[in-house]
Enzyme design. Structure first.
Site, short mmCIF file in Angstrom:
data_model
loop_
_atom_site.label_atom_id
_atom_site.label_comp_id
_atom_site.label_asym_id
_atom_site.label_seq_id
_atom_site.Cartn_x
_atom_site.Cartn_y
_atom_site.Cartn_z
N THR A 125 0.83 -1.20 0.00
CA THR A 125 0.00 0.00 0.00
C THR A 125 0.87 1.25 0.00
O THR A 125 2.01 1.21 0.46
CB THR A 125 -0.91 0.00 1.25
N ASP A 126 0.29 2.37 -0.47
CA ASP A 126 1.04 3.63 -0.40
C ASP A 126 1.22 4.10 1.04
O ASP A 126 2.03 4.98 1.32
CB ASP A 126 0.36 4.72 -1.26
N GLU A 127 0.43 3.51 1.97
CA GLU A 127 0.54 3.96 3.37
C GLU A 127 1.88 3.61 4.00
O GLU A 127 2.22 4.12 5.07
CB GLU A 127 -0.61 3.38 4.20
N TYR A 153 -1.97 -0.33 11.10
CA TYR A 153 -2.19 -1.01 9.82
C TYR A 153 -0.99 -0.80 8.89
O TYR A 153 -0.46 -1.76 8.31
CB TYR A 153 -3.47 -0.47 9.15
N LYS A 157 1.57 -3.57 7.24
CA LYS A 157 1.77 -3.76 5.80
C LYS A 157 3.24 -3.54 5.43
O LYS A 157 3.78 -4.21 4.54
CB LYS A 157 0.88 -2.80 4.99
P1 NAD Z 1 -10.54 -6.51 2.28
O1 NAD Z 1 -10.52 -6.27 3.74
O2 NAD Z 1 -11.74 -6.15 1.50
O3 NAD Z 1 -10.24 -8.06 1.99
C1 NAD Z 1 -9.28 -8.78 2.69
C2 NAD Z 1 -9.53 -10.26 2.46
O4 NAD Z 1 -8.51 -11.02 3.14
C3 NAD Z 1 -10.87 -10.75 3.00
O5 NAD Z 1 -11.51 -11.56 2.05
C4 NAD Z 1 -10.49 -11.58 4.23
O6 NAD Z 1 -11.40 -12.63 4.52
C5 NAD Z 1 -9.12 -12.09 3.84
N1 NAD Z 1 -8.29 -12.42 5.00
C6 NAD Z 1 -8.06 -11.66 6.09
N2 NAD Z 1 -7.26 -12.31 6.95
C7 NAD Z 1 -6.95 -13.51 6.37
C8 NAD Z 1 -6.16 -14.61 6.75
N3 NAD Z 1 -5.51 -14.62 7.92
N4 NAD Z 1 -6.07 -15.65 5.91
C9 NAD Z 1 -6.72 -15.67 4.73
N5 NAD Z 1 -7.52 -14.64 4.32
C10 NAD Z 1 -7.62 -13.57 5.13
O7 NAD Z 1 -9.24 -5.78 1.72
P2 NAD Z 1 -9.00 -5.07 0.31
O8 NAD Z 1 -9.40 -3.66 0.41
O9 NAD Z 1 -9.54 -5.93 -0.75
O10 NAD Z 1 -7.40 -5.10 0.27
C11 NAD Z 1 -6.72 -6.21 -0.30
C12 NAD Z 1 -5.22 -5.98 -0.17
O11 NAD Z 1 -4.86 -4.78 -0.86
C13 NAD Z 1 -4.75 -5.79 1.27
O12 NAD Z 1 -3.51 -6.44 1.40
C14 NAD Z 1 -4.61 -4.29 1.42
O13 NAD Z 1 -3.61 -3.98 2.38
C15 NAD Z 1 -4.17 -3.89 0.02
N6 NAD Z 1 -4.53 -2.53 -0.40
C16 NAD Z 1 -5.84 -2.11 -0.34
C17 NAD Z 1 -6.16 -0.83 -0.81
C18 NAD Z 1 -7.59 -0.33 -0.79
O14 NAD Z 1 -7.82 0.83 -1.11
N7 NAD Z 1 -8.58 -1.14 -0.45
C19 NAD Z 1 -5.16 0.00 -1.32
C20 NAD Z 1 -3.84 -0.46 -1.32
C21 NAD Z 1 -3.55 -1.73 -0.89
O1 DAU Z 2 -4.09 4.28 0.63
C1 DAU Z 2 -4.36 2.92 0.57
C2 DAU Z 2 -5.22 2.50 1.74
O2 DAU Z 2 -6.52 3.05 1.50
C3 DAU Z 2 -5.29 1.00 1.91
O3 DAU Z 2 -4.01 0.51 2.20
C4 DAU Z 2 -6.28 0.62 3.01
O4 DAU Z 2 -6.41 -0.78 3.09
C5 DAU Z 2 -7.63 1.23 2.68
O5 DAU Z 2 -8.56 0.96 3.71
C6 DAU Z 2 -7.50 2.74 2.48
O6 DAU Z 2 -7.19 3.40 3.72
P1 DAU Z 2 -7.89 4.78 4.15
O7 DAU Z 2 -7.77 4.93 5.61
O8 DAU Z 2 -7.42 5.89 3.29
O9 DAU Z 2 -9.41 4.45 3.71
P2 DAU Z 2 -10.82 4.76 4.42
O10 DAU Z 2 -11.88 4.44 3.42
O11 DAU Z 2 -10.93 4.16 5.77
O12 DAU Z 2 -10.76 6.35 4.60
C7 DAU Z 2 -10.60 7.21 3.49
C8 DAU Z 2 -10.56 8.63 4.01
O13 DAU Z 2 -11.87 8.97 4.53
C9 DAU Z 2 -9.59 8.82 5.17
O14 DAU Z 2 -8.94 10.08 5.06
C10 DAU Z 2 -10.49 8.81 6.41
C11 DAU Z 2 -11.81 9.36 5.91
N1 DAU Z 2 -13.00 8.81 6.60
C12 DAU Z 2 -13.13 7.44 6.65
C13 DAU Z 2 -14.21 6.86 7.28
C14 DAU Z 2 -14.36 5.35 7.37
C15 DAU Z 2 -13.97 9.65 7.14
O15 DAU Z 2 -13.85 10.90 7.06
N2 DAU Z 2 -15.03 9.09 7.78
C16 DAU Z 2 -15.20 7.72 7.88
O16 DAU Z 2 -16.20 7.26 8.49
#
Ligand code: NAD
Ligand code: DAU
Length: 340
Positions: A125-127, A153, A157
């Site tokens: 992730t970019d985080e 988190y 990662k």
């Molecule tokens: P998500 O939470 O929607 O899905 C995660 C999945 O992993 C779920 O299906 C869950 O059941 C499974 N899981 C969790 N723990 C597990 C374990 N111990 N064994 C097997 N399966 C397990 O997450 P997402 O948003 O789809 O993110 C997927 C990946 O991409 C993550 O690694 C996240 O860090 C990364 N990522 C997400 C974003 C985003 O914006 N959502 C951005 C950058 C990177």
């Molecule tokens: O940047 C990549 C990341 O993006 C991934 O690695 C993470 O898995 C993914 O969850 C996401 O993280 P964020 O924290 O950026 O996503 P989230 O949707 O939780 O929040 C997006 C923005 O919105 C953040 O600045 C917080 C704000 N927010 C979020 C929630 C849930 C609110 O203002 N109110 C809310 O209730």
């Protein structure tokens, strides 16, 4: 020649989109989808693909060595997405994040190494880079930016990301890493800001905007992300990381106003609430490396069109939203598709 790709976390938001993307776009490949079905894993997102002969579901934790032994001999490549993914949950309880995202990743890497798996992509992730200031838009994360994760988190990662690199450096495994910005699109668990806010707006509730809403995220369509992951799988260099972004920076207030508009509500729907602890101010990606080296560019992420389509998907899929929020469907899928 076709290959068998192990997708971990394939029942989650990005994972389910990725499984679908592979089955639709890579006709010679097969997918083993390994997922523990935590609260965030929803096989209902793949209901139409559960009986596809090129899709095999395995209900397992990535840290379950025995289950991995049953799977790895058949695997050519791993796309590792399984993780605890929600920043707010990590602030309340970091321990599961460290267990899944660091230890789980190490167990999975070990299993892939034991079985000589040819290719491993860690979806990071970019985080991992920390945050950028709001007052200097010229600053972007590059792959050379020092890692400085801020939330539990992000630290977990970063642990997985560094471990993946270490398995390349130490054992010569063919590992690449992707670091991507915020994804949006269909099948996202409604705790993340876009589906959470859309659901609340549709249901006549207020949306909890953290702080003053000035924090900025770079929004990338999930299918652009899936395409980038596949490019890295095919042509990414061992030991290298690739940034992936949408060229689509928005403040949370701007995003909220667009969602309010698309859902026919007004500004009174905004409820300013206490800020997230340690809330990262701005993420912004320089994706020139993946563009230059692998020819990838986002083609589906432009707003307002792509955001409108996503909002429409949540309006059209109320049953999916209700089911994943209640978690009721899980028993059915766990019983009927328990996997090998
Ligand atoms: P998500 O939470 O929607 O899905 C995660 C999945 O992993 C779920 O299906 C869950 O059941 C499974 N899981 C969790 N723990 C597990 C374990 N111990 N064994 C097997 N399966 C397990 O997450 P997402 O948003 O789809 O993110 C997927 C990946 O991409 C993550 O690694 C996240 O860090 C990364 N990522 C997400 C974003 C985003 O914006 N959502 C951005 C950058 C990177
Ligand atoms: O940047 C990549 C990341 O993006 C991934 O690695 C993470 O898995 C993914 O969850 C996401 O993280 P964020 O924290 O950026 O996503 P989230 O949707 O939780 O929040 C997006 C923005 O919105 C953040 O600045 C917080 C704000 N927010 C979020 C929630 C849930 C609110 O203002 N109110 C809310 O209730």
């Amino acid at each position: 020649m076709g290959q068998t790709i192990l997708v971990t976390g394939g029942a989650g938001f990005i994972g389910s989109n990725l499984v679908r993307f592979i089955l639709e776009n890579r006709p010679d490949d097969r997918v083993i989808n390994l997922d523990a079905l935590t609260y965030a894993g929803n096989l209902e997102s793949l209901a139409d693909l559960m009986d596809d002969p090129r899709h095999e579901f395995v209900h397992a934790d990535i840290a379950d060595v025995e289950k991995l032994e049953g799977v790895m001999p058949r695997v050519d490549s791993v796309l590792h997405l399984a993780a605890e993914s929600h920043v707010d949950r990590s602030i309340h309880d970091p321990s599961l994040f460290l267990k899944t995202n660091i230890i789980g990743t190490q167990v999975l890497l070990d299993a892939a190494k034991r079985h000589g798996v040819g290719r491993f992509v860690y979806v990071s992730t970019d985080e991992v880079y920390g945050e950028l200031p709001l007052d200097d838009k010229s600053q972007l994360f590059t792959e050379e930016t020092p890692l400085k994760p801020n939330s539990p988190y992000a630290v977990s990662k970063t642990g997985g990301d560094m471990l993946a690199r270490a398995y390349w450096h130490t054992y010569g495994m063919n590992v690449s890493i992707t670091r991507c910005s915020n994804n949006f699109g269909a099948y996202q668990f409604p705790e993340k800001v876009i589906p959470l806010f859309v659901n609340k707006l549709i249901e006549g509730e207020q949306v909890p905007l953290y702080g003053d809403g000035s924090n900025v995220r770079d929004w990338l369509h999930v299918l652009d992300h899936c395409e980038a992951i596949c490019r890295v799988l095919d042509d990414g260099k061992p030991g290298e990381a690739y940034n992936i972004g949408g060229n689509n920076e928005r403040s949370n207030l701007e995003l909220t106003r667009m969602l309010i508009d698309l859902c026919g509500r007004d500004e009174s729907a905004i409820k300013h609430v206490e800020d997230r602890l340690g809330h990262d101010k701005r993420y912004a990606i320089d994706a020139s490396k993946i563009r230059r080296e692998l020819g990838w560019e986002p083609t589906r992420s432009a707003w307002p069109g792509a955001l409108e389509e996503t909002v429409q998907w949540y309006k059209d899929n109320r049953v999916w939203c209700d089911h994943v929020r209640s978690g009721e469907y899980k028993r059915f899928y766990a019983q009927n598709y328990s996997g090998s």
